[in-house]
Design an enzyme around this catalytic site. Structure first.
Site, PDB file in Angstrom:
ATOM      1  N   SER A  31       0.244 -12.403 -12.070  1.00 32.63           N
ATOM      2  CA  SER A  31      -0.362 -11.187 -12.629  1.00 32.63           C
ATOM      3  C   SER A  31      -1.472 -11.389 -13.652  1.00 32.63           C
ATOM      4  CB  SER A  31       0.708 -10.302 -13.240  1.00 32.63           C
ATOM      5  OG  SER A  31       1.362  -9.622 -12.218  1.00 32.63           O
TER       6      SER A  31
ATOM      7  N   LYS B 106      -1.550  -6.015 -22.771  1.00 33.51           N
ATOM      8  CA  LYS B 106      -0.942  -5.344 -21.617  1.00 33.51           C
ATOM      9  C   LYS B 106       0.182  -4.440 -22.127  1.00 33.51           C
ATOM     10  CE  LYS B 106       1.067  -6.697 -17.126  1.00 33.51           C
ATOM     11  NZ  LYS B 106       1.437  -7.869 -16.313  1.00 33.51           N
TER      12      LYS B 106
ATOM     13  N   SER C 139      -0.488  -7.663 -11.797  1.00 29.41           N
ATOM     14  CA  SER C 139      -0.229  -6.399 -12.444  1.00 29.41           C
ATOM     15  C   SER C 139      -1.054  -6.182 -13.727  1.00 29.41           C
ATOM     16  CB  SER C 139       1.252  -6.284 -12.784  1.00 29.41           C
ATOM     17  OG  SER C 139       1.648  -7.334 -13.656  1.00 29.41           O
TER      18      SER C 139
HETATM   19  N1  GLN Z   1       2.689  -9.396  -7.647  1.00 31.24           N
HETATM   20  C1  GLN Z   1       3.827 -10.111  -8.129  1.00 31.24           C
HETATM   21  C2  GLN Z   1       5.034  -9.202  -8.206  1.00 31.24           C
HETATM   22  O1  GLN Z   1       4.896  -8.037  -7.966  1.00 31.24           O
HETATM   23  C3  GLN Z   1       3.529 -10.731  -9.453  1.00 31.24           C
HETATM   24  C4  GLN Z   1       3.712  -9.821 -10.600  1.00 31.24           C
HETATM   25  C5  GLN Z   1       3.571 -10.465 -11.942  1.00 31.24           C
HETATM   26  O2  GLN Z   1       3.177 -11.621 -12.087  1.00 31.24           O
HETATM   27  N2  GLN Z   1       3.985  -9.729 -12.966  1.00 31.24           N
HETATM   28  O3  GLN Z   1       6.093  -9.638  -8.480  1.00 31.24           O
END
Ligand code: GLN
Length: 479
Positions: A178, A79, A154
Site C-alpha cells: 500500500s 494516512k 491503499s
Molecule cells: N492491496 C493489499 C490488500 O488489500 C495491500 C493493502 C495494504 O498494503 N494495506 O490487502
C-alpha cells in the site's frame, strides 16, 4: 511563480529555508492553497489548516533562534490510519465516525519532535484494505496525473497529495504493497522498511504480522531523512527492532558493485503490461553496463505468495477488527435495541462490503474445521517463502522486480471482478510475506505517459544499503 513550484521536495527547499529566502509560513500557505485548488482529487479527509498555520510560525521562530530540529519546515501528511493526538481518525471507515485519537502514534510523536508539521489526514481504502483507494468511505482518490484513473491504494490519498505538491512527504502504511503501489502509480518513491523497523504503536491494525509504516516522497533523500527520524526501537511496540538505527542520510553516499537477482517468474507472467517488462529489462541492462552483476534466477514459489498473503491477512484482520463493536469506538447503530443488535447492526452498517467479506473469510480460515488446512498451511508456506527469499539474499544484495503488473488503471475497472484486483498485488506481497524492506522507484512512463515503478528488495534491516542503491539508481536513470 511560487518558489515551491521548483522546490517541492524537502531536500530542495532546505537551502532556501536556511538562507531565509522563504519562511515556513509562506511554504505552508502555498501548500494550503494547492490543497484548496485541487480538492477534486479527494486526497485529504481532514486538513488541519488553522493548526498548521500556527505551528509554522512557531517553527519560523525556532529557525530564527537557531533552535530548529532536523525536519523544521517539512510538511507531512498522515494516512487516516495513524494517530495524531486530539485529531479525528477514521481509518477510512464509517465505523470510526467521530473518533478522536487519544494519543500520538510513535511515528507522529517523532515527526513533531523533529519539528515537522502535520498538514492533515489523507484518504485511503478502509482499514488499508484495497489497491485503488476506491474502497474508501470518503470516496475515490483521483490520480493527479490523469483524473480518470486511480492513485493506487491503499495509501492513495497520501500518494496523490505528494504528487500534487500538497505536502513534501506522506506517511502511509504498507501491509501488502500500500505504499509501494500508489508510489508507482503516481511516479513517486515509496519505501516499505523491514517489518519492525518502525514502531506500529498508534497505527490502526490491519494484519499485525505484516503491517509496516512507510514513506512516500519525491526523492530517495527525503525518504532517508524521514526514516532516520521515525525508525528505531520503541518501548510501546515489542515487535520494533531493538538495534539502534544507522545514519541513513550519510549512507546515501556509499556506493559499491552490487550483485542483483531478478526473478524469471515475475517477467514471464502473461498478465504483466509489456511496457513494464521492457522498462524493467532496460533498467537491468543499464545496471549490467554500469558494472554490476545481474542474474536471472528462478523463484518457483512466487505463485504461492498471493494466496498465502490473502489467507493470513484476512485471518489477522478478522481478529483485529473484532474490537470495533459499537461499544468502545466511534459509530454505534441507532437502530439497535438489544446488546446483540448493538454488535450486529453496528458492524453491518459500519463496515463496507469489502471489509465484511475479509472479516468473514478470515473467520472462516481460522475456524476449527478449516484452521489446519488454511491458516496453519499458509503460515507454513509463508516460512518456506521466507527461507527461499533469504537464500537468494544470502547470495545477492538485491532482488529487482516490477512494482505492479500494470500502470494506474481507470476508476471502476475492477468493480465487477474484485479478485482480479487482488492479483494486481502479485509483486508487492512477496516482500510483505517475507517481512523484507522494499522500495518502489520511478522507472519511466508507458505510452500513455503513466509512471512505471521498479521495485528493489533488500535484506532484513539493511535499509541503509537499499537507500544508497536507490539513490544511485535515481542518479543513473535521471533524464
Ligand atoms: N492491496 C493489499 C490488500 O488489500 C495491500 C493493502 C495494504 O498494503 N494495506 O490487502
Amino acid at each position: 511563480m511560487p518558489i515551491f513550484d521548483n522546490h517541492y521536495s524537502f531536500g530542495a527547499l532546505l537551502p532556501l529555508l536556511a538562507s531565509h529566502k522563504i519562511t515556513v509560513s509562506e511554504v505552508v500557505a502555498q501548500l494550503l492553497q494547492r490543497i484548496q485548488e485541487q480538492e477534486d482529487l479527494n486526497a485529504f479527509v481532514n486538513v488541519y489548516d488553522q493548526q498548521i498555520v500556527a505551528d509554522a510560525s512557531l517553527i519560523d521562530q525556532k529557525i530564527k533562534a537557531q533552535k530548529a530540529q532536523e525536519l523544521a519546515g517539512m510538511v507531512v501528511g498522515l494516512k487516516d490510519l495513524i494517530c495524531y493526538k486530539d485529531h479525528p481518525l477514521q481509518a477510512g471507515s464509517k465505523i470510526l465516525t467521530n473518533y478522536i485519537a487519544p494519543f500520538h502514534a510513535t511515528v507522529t510523536e517523532r515527526l513533531l519532535a523533529a519539528d515537522a508539521l502535520i498538514i492533515g489526514h489523507q484518504n485511503c481504502d478502509e482499514f488499508g484494505m484495497g489497491s485503488s483507494s476506491e474502497n474508501a468511505h470518503f470516496g475515490t482518490v483521483l490520480n493527479p496525473l490523469d483524473k480518470t484513473r486511480v492513485a493506487g491504494g491503499s495509501s492513495g490519498g497520501s500518494a496523490a497529495a505528494v504528487k500534487a505538491k500538497m505536502c513534501h512527504v506522506s506517511i502511509g502504511t504498507d501491509t501488502g504493497g500500500s505504499v509501494r503501489q500508489p508510489a508507482a502509480f503516481c511516479g513517486l518513491v515509496g519505501l516499505k522498511p523491514s517489518y519492525g523497523r518502525i514502531s506500529r504503536n498508534g497505527l490502526v491494525a490491519y494484519a499485525s504480522s505484516f503491517d509496516t509504516a512507510g514513506i512516500l516522497a519525491h526523492t530517495v533523500e527525503d525518504c532517508a531523512r524521514v526514516l532516520g527520524i521515525i525508525a528505531g526501537p520503541d518501548a510501546f511496540d515489542d515487535t520494533a527492532y531493538s538495534k539502534p538505527i544507522p545514519d541513513y542520510l550519510d549512507a546515501l553516499n556509499k556506493s559499491g558493485r552490487y550483485k542483483i537477482a531478478y526473478l524469471e517468474e515475475t517477467l514471464s507472467n502473461d498478465g504483466l503490461q509489456s511496457e513494464i517488462k521492457e522498462h524493467t529489462l532496460s533498467a537491468l541492462e543499464l545496471l549490467k553496463k554500469e558494472g554490476h552483476q545481474v542474474d536471472n534466477i528462478h523463484f518457483s514459489l512466487l505463485k504461492y505468495a498471493l494466496p498465502t498473503y490473502y489467507i493470513l491477512v484476512n485471518a489477522e484482520a478478522s481478529t483485529n477488527l473484532a474490537r470495533f463493536d459499537g461499544i468502545r469506538y466511534g459509530y454505534r447503530s441507532s437502530r439497535a435495541t438489544t446488546l446483540e443488535e448493538v454488535y450486529t447492526k453496528t458492524r453491518t452498517e459500519g463496515f463496507s462490503k469489502e471489509v465484511k467479506k475479509r472479516i468473514m473469510l478470515g473467520a472462516f480460515v481460522l475456524s476449527a474445521s478449516q484452521c489446519e488446512t488454511h491458516y496453519t498451511k499458509a503460515s507454513k508456506v509463508r516460512n518456506l517463502i521466507k527461507k527461499a527469499v533469504q537464500e537468494i539474499l544470502s547470495n545477492y544484495d538485491f532482488i529487482i522486480l516490477p512494482t505492479t503488473t500494470a500502470t494506474a488503471f481507470r476508476i471502476n475497472s475492477f468493480a465487477n471482478n474484485p479478485l482480479a484486483m487482488y492479483w494486481s498485488d502479485l509483486y508487492t506481497v512477496l516482500a510483505s510475506v517475507a517481512g523484507l524492506p522494499a522500495i518502489s522507484l520511478p522507472n519511466g512512463v508507458d505510452q500513455k505517459n503513466l509512471p512505471i515503478g521498479i521495485q528493489v528488495i533488500g535484506n532484513y534491516f539493511e535499509e541503509a544499503k537499499l537507500l544508497a542503491f536507490s539513490r544511485y539508481f535515481e542518479t543513473i536513470t535521471a533524464s
